[in-house]
Write an enzyme that holds these catalytic residues in place. Structure first.
Site, PDB file in Angstrom:
ATOM      1  N   ASP A 153       3.904   1.790  28.186  1.00 33.40           N
ATOM      2  CA  ASP A 153       4.561   2.127  27.140  1.00 33.40           C
ATOM      3  C   ASP A 153       4.401   3.698  26.818  1.00 33.40           C
ATOM      4  OD1 ASP A 153       6.318   2.650  24.909  1.00 33.40           O
ATOM      5  OD2 ASP A 153       6.262   0.437  24.758  1.00 33.40           O
ATOM      6  N   CYS A 197      19.980  -2.536  22.308  1.00 30.61           N
ATOM      7  CA  CYS A 197      19.316  -3.197  20.978  1.00 30.61           C
ATOM      8  C   CYS A 197      19.556  -2.026  19.648  1.00 30.61           C
ATOM      9  CB  CYS A 197      18.099  -3.855  21.028  1.00 30.61           C
ATOM     10  SG  CYS A 197      18.108  -5.115  21.807  1.00 30.61           S
ATOM     11  N   ASP A 239      14.562  -2.546  27.754  1.00 35.74           N
ATOM     12  CA  ASP A 239      15.851  -2.799  27.245  1.00 35.74           C
ATOM     13  C   ASP A 239      16.752  -1.888  27.774  1.00 35.74           C
ATOM     14  OD1 ASP A 239      14.887  -0.387  26.223  1.00 35.74           O
ATOM     15  OD2 ASP A 239      15.341  -0.772  24.229  1.00 35.74           O
ATOM     16  N   SER A 297      11.516   1.608  12.177  1.00 35.27           N
ATOM     17  CA  SER A 297      12.532   0.710  12.517  1.00 35.27           C
ATOM     18  C   SER A 297      11.837  -0.243  13.551  1.00 35.27           C
ATOM     19  CB  SER A 297      13.659   1.488  13.209  1.00 35.27           C
ATOM     20  OG  SER A 297      13.132   2.030  14.439  1.00 35.27           O
ATOM     21  N   ASN A 298      10.934  -0.139  14.143  1.00 33.52           N
ATOM     22  CA  ASN A 298      10.260  -1.180  15.097  1.00 33.52           C
ATOM     23  C   ASN A 298       9.710  -2.302  14.398  1.00 33.52           C
ATOM     24  OD1 ASN A 298       8.857   1.506  17.219  1.00 33.52           O
ATOM     25  ND2 ASN A 298      10.725   0.645  17.162  1.00 33.52           N
ATOM     26  N   LEU A 299       9.270  -1.896  12.863  1.00 32.72           N
ATOM     27  CA  LEU A 299       8.516  -3.074  12.496  1.00 32.72           C
ATOM     28  C   LEU A 299       9.388  -4.416  12.132  1.00 32.72           C
ATOM     29  CD1 LEU A 299       6.602  -0.675  10.002  1.00 32.72           C
ATOM     30  CD2 LEU A 299       5.916  -1.336  12.468  1.00 32.72           C
ATOM     31  N   CYS A 313      28.855   9.564  17.275  1.00 35.15           N
ATOM     32  CA  CYS A 313      28.733   8.123  17.130  1.00 35.15           C
ATOM     33  C   CYS A 313      26.926   8.079  16.672  1.00 35.15           C
ATOM     34  CB  CYS A 313      28.833   7.573  18.581  1.00 35.15           C
ATOM     35  SG  CYS A 313      27.841   8.183  20.065  1.00 35.15           S
ATOM     36  N   ARG A 329      10.803  -6.126  14.263  1.00 35.73           N
ATOM     37  CA  ARG A 329      10.651  -7.260  15.131  1.00 35.73           C
ATOM     38  C   ARG A 329       9.369  -7.089  16.061  1.00 35.73           C
ATOM     39  NH1 ARG A 329      13.385  -3.085  15.993  1.00 35.73           N
ATOM     40  NH2 ARG A 329      13.496  -1.844  17.898  1.00 35.73           N
ATOM     41  N   GLY A 375       9.812  -5.141  21.067  1.00 39.09           N
ATOM     42  CA  GLY A 375      10.319  -6.603  20.550  1.00 39.09           C
ATOM     43  C   GLY A 375       9.770  -7.721  21.377  1.00 39.09           C
TER      44      GLY A 375
END
Length: 384
Positions: A65, A195, A133, A72-74, A342, A76, A44
């Site tokens: 990285d 996040c 993060d 789900s990354n796209l 969870c 942001r 992000g």
């Protein structure tokens, strides 16, 4: 930063809007060309920072990285596209940078940052940018930067708020400060959601990432007043920026070596780890129990907004904080075993510790949470 050799004709044309700024000029642009910047994470915060540093003409950019691009990354991580899903983030980011500026030397470090090689890696660069993060990596970046003698720009985001600062233990004029002066100790495990658990407004990454890139350019060119000794806090809902002074921690111990940062920060509390030992079920075991003659009570300890996204049939929603505080203990069944779950298994382990302490001896929790359930039991379930 020492200036590089003269700019080429093509570089003059490309960076002309920088060259006519008196504080940047030819010398500043040559400093950018000669700079080696290492960006921690192509996610992000790394995405906008990488794009703008490349466009600005930073000569060498390293990317650390180990992850691959997920759908789900796209929302942001704008350096990646739909066609990059499943690819290494470093390779996707490199290709995008090359489209923006072919003059940039992109160096890929497809790895998780580890204490064994962090200092050696940092020594190859002039400046570090940390947009990671999790607290264990943040402390590792801080300590490795101190030992390598490098300044670094730090950024953090959560929901609608972001923070940025510059840390440089060896800064001139006695202005040295580091991340441990801001956070001498990591927060207790489970107190600050990531996040992936708490969410983040995608466009917030652009706001904070651009500030991180601005601080990097200021440091490289030697212009302006960096956020050294100051924490900038941005609230997108109120549209406010404020700065808080950071002072040297008089009780802080000097960093002389790297440690086990996972142990230092913890993933779950000791109580949660002890409670989960021998009381953890796999998704397959939970599925079998739910289809047995005497199924357990299934309790979802996530937040209501998460429960709206996906859930396991028959689950009762009781958020973790209501269990830990004791407010919901009266709402739990006492006539059959309880299975908690969870998103990934961290919050359910914390809730399990509270239940064990309250006398629910046969309570268990599901390993890997609903993410593992979707992957191994119900592949049609939407994930987030």
């Amino acid at each position: 930063m020492e200036p590089a050799a003269e700019l080429t004709r093509d570089e003059v044309a490309r960076y002309s809007r920088h060259l006519i700024i008196p504080d940047v000029g030819m010398t500043g642009q040559r400093r950018l060309k000669n700079a080696k910047v290492l960006v921690m994470g192509a996610g992000g915060l790394g995405s906008p920072t990488l794009l703008y540093l490349a466009a600005a003409g930073v000569g060498t950019i390293g990317i650390v990285d180990f992850d691959v691009v997920d759908t789900s990354n796209l929302q942001r991580q704008i350096i990646h596209g739909v066609h990059d899903v499943g690819r290494l983030k470093t390779e996707s980011a490199r290709d995008r940078i090359r489209e923006i500026n072919p003059f940039v030397d992109v160096r890929l470090h497809n790895q998780r940052l580890e204490p064994g090689d962090a200092v050696e890696l940092f020594a190859q660069y002039d400046l570090i940018l940390d947009g990671t993060d999790n607290f264990s990596t943040r402390y590792l970046v801080n300590d490795a930067a101190i030992l390598a003698g490098k300044p670094y720009v730090w950024g953090s985001i959560f929901r609608f708020e972001g923070q940025v600062s510059v840390f440089w233990e060896g800064a001139p004029d006695g202005r040295g400060i580091n991340y441990r002066d801001l956070y001498p100790q990591a927060p207790p495990p489970g107190l600050v959601p990531s996040c992936s658990e708490g969410g983040v407004l995608g466009i917030l990454c652009a706001s904070i990432g651009s500030i991180m890139g601005t601080e990097a350019i200021k440091l490289i060119c030697g212009i302006g007043e960096p956020l050294l000794g100051r924490l900038m806090v941005y609230d997108a809902l109120d549209m406010t920026y404020r700065t808080v002074r950071i002072r040297k921690d008089p009780a802080g111990e000097p960093v002389t070596g790297l440690i086990d940062y996972d142990a230092f920060c913890g993933v779950v509390t000791d109580e949660a780890a002890a409670a989960a030992a021998g009381s953890t079920l796999t998704p397959e075991e939970v599925d079998a129990a739910l289809h047995s003659a005497e199924p357990p009570a299934l309790v979802d300890v996530r937040e209501p907004v998460e429960f709206e996204i996906n859930r396991i049939d028959g689950a009762q929603l009781i958020p973790k904080d209501d269990i830990v505080s004791g407010r919901a203990l009266g709402d739990l069944p006492h006539d059959r075993p309880i299975v908690l779950y969870c998103k990934t298994g961290i919050r359910s382990a914390e809730a399990l510790a509270a239940l064990k302490k309250a006398g629910f001896a046969d309570a268990t929790h599901m390993q890997g949470g609903i993410v593992a359930w979707a992957a191994r039991v119900d592949p049609a379930m939407p994930v987030y």
